[in-house]
Enzyme design. Structure first.
Site, PDB file in Angstrom:
ATOM      1  N   ASP A   1      -3.299  -4.329  -3.951  1.00  0.00           N
ATOM      2  CA  ASP A   1      -3.100  -2.940  -4.357  1.00  0.00           C
ATOM      3  C   ASP A   1      -4.225  -2.150  -3.696  1.00  0.00           C
ATOM      4  OD1 ASP A   1      -3.088  -0.481  -5.594  1.00  0.00           O
ATOM      5  OD2 ASP A   1      -3.376  -1.232  -7.632  1.00  0.00           O
TER       6      ASP A   1
ATOM      7  N   LYS B   1      -7.468   7.127   1.262  1.00  0.00           N
ATOM      8  CA  LYS B   1      -6.022   6.841   1.219  1.00  0.00           C
ATOM      9  C   LYS B   1      -5.225   8.145   1.351  1.00  0.00           C
ATOM     10  CE  LYS B   1      -2.532   4.660  -1.733  1.00  0.00           C
ATOM     11  NZ  LYS B   1      -2.339   3.805  -2.913  1.00  0.00           N
TER      12      LYS B   1
ATOM     13  N   GLU C   1       4.672   0.797  -4.832  1.00  0.00           N
ATOM     14  CA  GLU C   1       3.886   0.543  -6.050  1.00  0.00           C
ATOM     15  C   GLU C   1       4.762   0.422  -7.303  1.00  0.00           C
ATOM     16  OE1 GLU C   1       0.900   3.618  -5.832  1.00  0.00           O
ATOM     17  OE2 GLU C   1      -0.058   2.648  -4.114  1.00  0.00           O
TER      18      GLU C   1
ATOM     19  N   ASP D   1       3.157   6.603 -13.712  1.00  0.00           N
ATOM     20  CA  ASP D   1       1.882   6.114 -13.172  1.00  0.00           C
ATOM     21  C   ASP D   1       0.844   7.244 -13.187  1.00  0.00           C
ATOM     22  OD1 ASP D   1      -0.223   5.227 -11.621  1.00  0.00           O
ATOM     23  OD2 ASP D   1       1.008   4.521  -9.956  1.00  0.00           O
TER      24      ASP D   1
END
Ligand code: AMP
Length: 567
Positions: A6, A68, A145, A168
Site C-alpha cells: 500500500d 503521491k 485500493e 475511505d
C-alpha cells in the site's frame, strides 16, 4: 517472493502471504507503518520513513512528503541541490519496504502488487509501475485500493453478484468507491471524493475550538509560530484519538510555566466537526448517483483509512447506510493486506480481474485569481474550473471580471493541482487576452476548459464585450517517463548513498530530539538539549549496550512529553 504494497500518501505498508493469510511486515523501527517521507541527511544520504518525517519541520529543504499527489505529472521536487521526480521518491519508499521484507524472511523480493486509488489515471498508474521498476521490483499488477480492501474482507469469495461501497477517510483525503463483483471480475462503478477532507481537518476544528476558548487570556501564546502550530496539531490529534476510547479528554498546552486546558467531550467534538461531517455526505451521494445504485441495494459497506476509527465517523456511516459497516480489520492496514491477497492469487495465477476506471480527469484544473479579504486584494489564489475526478470528456466554464479601471489586457494563467495557492500547483500555460478599457469589474471573461479522453486540455476565453474568442491547447502528458529516461534515473538512483540501516533507530531519535528542541522553549528546551548532548556522547562511545539503554530511556521520556507536556 511477491509482496503486496500500500503506497500511501502519508504512510506505506508491505504485507506478504504466509500460512494461508496475509501478514504485515514491520520496518527496522518495528512499526508496520512507514511514513511516505524521503529526505537527505547532513551527509547527503537518503533517509526514508520516520526519521525523514521528524526532519520535515527541522530540515524542510532536505525533506519531501505527499509526493503521491504528484504521481503522473512531470513536477520535480528538490531535496537540497538534487531534483527528484515523484516516481523516484516513491521508488525510495518502495525500496525501503522491499528491504524490510528481505531482512525479515531472508529471501529476495522480486515482484510486488501495488495498490493505487481507483481514480488514478493511466499516467498515474504508469508512474506507479515505473516507481516499482526504479525500486528493482517487477510490477505486473496494480490493484485498486477499494478492491484491495474488498479482498482483505474476502468479498471475492462470495459466489453471487455483490455490490459494495468503500468509505475511505484518511489523514487528508476522502474517497468513496462503489464496486461490483460479477462473474469473478471486479468493476469500479463510480468513485467520488474530496482531496481536502480527512483527519487533519478534524484536528484543525479542535484547535480552533481550543484557541477561541482561550481568547480572553492575554498571556495565551501566539499560535502562528511554526513550532506552536505543530504542537497544537499533535495535541489535537492525541485528543481526537483519546476520544475514541473515553468519553472526555483534555486539550492542554503548557508554556513558560503556564498551562491552558480545555475538557472536550464527544458531544463537543461532534459540535465542532458538524460542517465536516456534513461534507462527507456529498461524495457518498454522488457516487451512489453515478453508479445508479440505491443504499438498500448495497451488499456491504467497508470502512478504510485511519480516521474511520473515530466513533463519530462510524456513527455517521451507520446512519448514512442504515446498517453497521464492516470494520473488523484495522482500517490503516486493510489495503496492504488486500494487496498481499492479490499477490498470493497472482502467484497461483488466479488474480482477481478488474475493470479499471480511468476515464476521469485525475487533477483539478483551474486558473490564477485574486481574492478580496476586506479591502485587501491578494493575488496568487487558485480558481478550480474542472475538479479532480470528473468523468471525461468534460467541459466547464467560469466567469471572471477585470480588476482595474481601464485595463486593456487580462492574463489568464492555467494551472493543474489541488492547492489553494497557485505557487504550489503546476503551471500549464497562459493566454494574454485584450479587453476593452472600461471601469473595473465591467468587462467579463468566460473561461471554458474542455478536457478530452486523450488528456488534452483546451482553454477557451470569450470576451462578450468585444465578441472575441481566444484558444490555448495544452497536451498534458509529460508525466510518464520514456524507457530511456527510466534507465537514466535508475542509474542515478543507484549512485545515491542510503543512510545505514543499522543506525536508523538512533538517527530517528536524534531527529525527534531536534524537532522537539525546536518546538519548545525554556527549561524543557534546555532539558532536551542536554538529552541530545548525552545521546551524541553515547553514540560517539560506540558502546552498543549503553546506546540502547539511553535510547530506551530518552524515547520513554519523549513519549511522556508528547503525551502530556511537562511544565
Ligand atoms: P491514513 O491516511 O489512512 O493513514 O489515516 C491517517 C489518519 O488516521 C490520521 O489523521 C490519524 O489521526 C487518523 N487516525 C489514526 N488512528 C486513529 C484513531 N485511533 N482515532 C482517530 N483517528 C485516527
Amino acid at each position: 517472493m511477491i509482496v503486496g504494497i500500500d503506497l500511501g500518501t502519508t504512510n506505506s505498508l508491505v504485507a506478504v502471504w504466509r500460512d494461508e493469510a496475509p501478514q504485515l511486515v514491520p520496518n527496522v523501527l518495528g512499526s508496520v507503518l512507514t511514513p511516505s517521507v524521503v529526505g537527505l541527511d547532513d551527509q547527503g544520504q537518503v533517509l526514508v520513513g520516520q526519521a525523514a518525517r521528524e526532519r520535515l519541520q527541522t530540515h524542510p529543504q532536505l525533506t519531501a512528503a505527499l509526493f503521491k499527489r504528484h504521481m503522473g505529472s512531470a513536477q520535480e521536487i528538490a531535496l537540497g541541490k538534487r531534483k527528484f521526480r515523484p516516481e523516484e521518491l516513491s521508488a525510495l519508499v518502495l525500496r525501503s519496504l522491499k528491504e524490510d521484507v528481505e531482512r525479515a524472511f531472508g529471501e529476495p523480493v522480486e515482484e510486488a502488487v501495488i495498490s493505487v486509488p481507483a481514480y488514478f489515471s493511466d499516467a498515474q498508474r504508469k508512474a506507479t509501475r515505473i516507481a516499482g521498476e526504479l525500486a528493482g521490483l517487477k510490477v505486473e499488477k496494480l490493484v485498486n485500493e477499494p478492491t484491495a480492501a474488498a479482498l482483505a474482507y474476502g468479498v471475492h469469495q462470495k459466489d453471487k453478484e455483490t455490490s459494495f461501497l468503500v468509505f475511505d477517510l484518511g489523514g487528508g483525503t476522502f474517497d468513496v468507491s462503489i464496486l461490483e463483483l460479477f462473474e469473478g471480475v471486479m468493476e469500479v462503478r463510480a468513485s467520488a471524493g474530496d482531496n481536502f477532507l480527512g483527519g487533519e481537518d478534524f484536528d484543525t476544528a479542535l484547535i480552533q475550538h481550543f484557541v477561541s476558548s482561550q481568547r480572553q487570556d492575554k498571556h495565551f501564546p501566539d499560535v502562528n509560530v511554526p513550532g506552536m502550530r505543530n504542537r497544537l496539531r499533535c495535541e489535537a490529534e492525541r485528543v481526537r484519538h483519546a476520544l475514541g476510547q473515553q468519553p472526555t479528554a483534555t486539550f492542554s498546552l503548557a508554556q513558560g510555566g503556564r498551562q491552558w486546558e480545555l475538557a472536550i467531550s464527544q458531544d463537543d467534538l461532534q459540535h465542532v466537526s458538524a460542517s465536516l461531517l456534513e461534507r462527507l455526505r456529498g461524495p457518498v451521494e454522488r457516487a451512489l448517483r453515478d453508479a445508479r445504485i440505491r443504499v438498500a441495494d448495497l451488499n456491504e459497506v467497508l470502512l478504510v483509512g485511519g480516521t474511520t476509527r473515530m466513533p463519530l465517523i462510524r456513527k455517521l456511516a451507520t446512519t448514512l447506510f442504515g446498517r453497521f459497516p464492516a470494520m473488523h480489520i484495522n482500517p490503516d492496514e486493510v489495503v496492504a493486506l488486500g494487496a498481499a491477497v492479490q499477490a498470493a492469487l497472482k502467484q497461483r495465477a488466479a488474480a482477481l480481474e478488474e475493470v479499471v476506471l480511468t476515464d476521469v480527469c485525475p487533477y483539478t484544473l483551474g486558473i490564477e485569481t485574486v481574492e478580496q479579504f476586506g479591502r485587501v486584494l491578494e493575488s496568487g489564489h487558485y480558481l478550480p474550473i474542472i475538479e479532480r475526478n470528473c468523468v471525461v470528456p468534460v467541459s466547464r466554464v467560469k466567469t471572471i471580471q477585470t480588476l482595474h479601471d481601464n485595463q486593456t489586457h487580462v492574463l489568464v494563467k492555467v494551472f493543474q493541482g489541488e492547492s489553494r495557492l497557485v505557487k504550489d500547483n503546476i503551471a500549464l500555460g497562459e493566454l494574454s487576452i485584450p479587453v476593452p478599457a472600461r471601469p473595473a469589474g465591467e468587462v467579463e471573461l468566460d473561461v471554458r476548459f474542455t478536457y478530452d479522453n486523450n488528456g488534452i486540455l483546451e482553454a477557451e476565453v470569450k470576451v462578450p464585450a468585444s465578441g472575441e474568442m481566444h484558444h490555448l491547447v495544452i497536451e498534458n502528458n509529460p508525466g510518464v517517463l520514456a524507457p530511456q529516461e527510466v534507465r537514466q534515473r535508475l542509474a542515478a538512483l543507484a549512485q545515491l548513498k542510503v543512510h545505514p540501516r543499522d543506525q536508523m533507530v538512533n538517527t530517528t531519535l536524534v531527529a525527534r530530539l531536534e524537532r522537539l528542541y525546536q518546538e519548545h522553549l525554556g527549561e524543557v528546551r534546555e532539558m532536551l538539549g542536554n538529552m541530545a548532548g548525552s545521546f551524541q556522547q553515547a553514540l560517539a562511545s560506540q558502546d552498543v549496550e549503553c546506546i540502547a539503554q539511553m535510547r530506551e530511556s530518552i524515547a520513554h521520556r519523549l513519549d511522556e512529553l508528547e503525551r502530556s507536556p511537562w511544565q
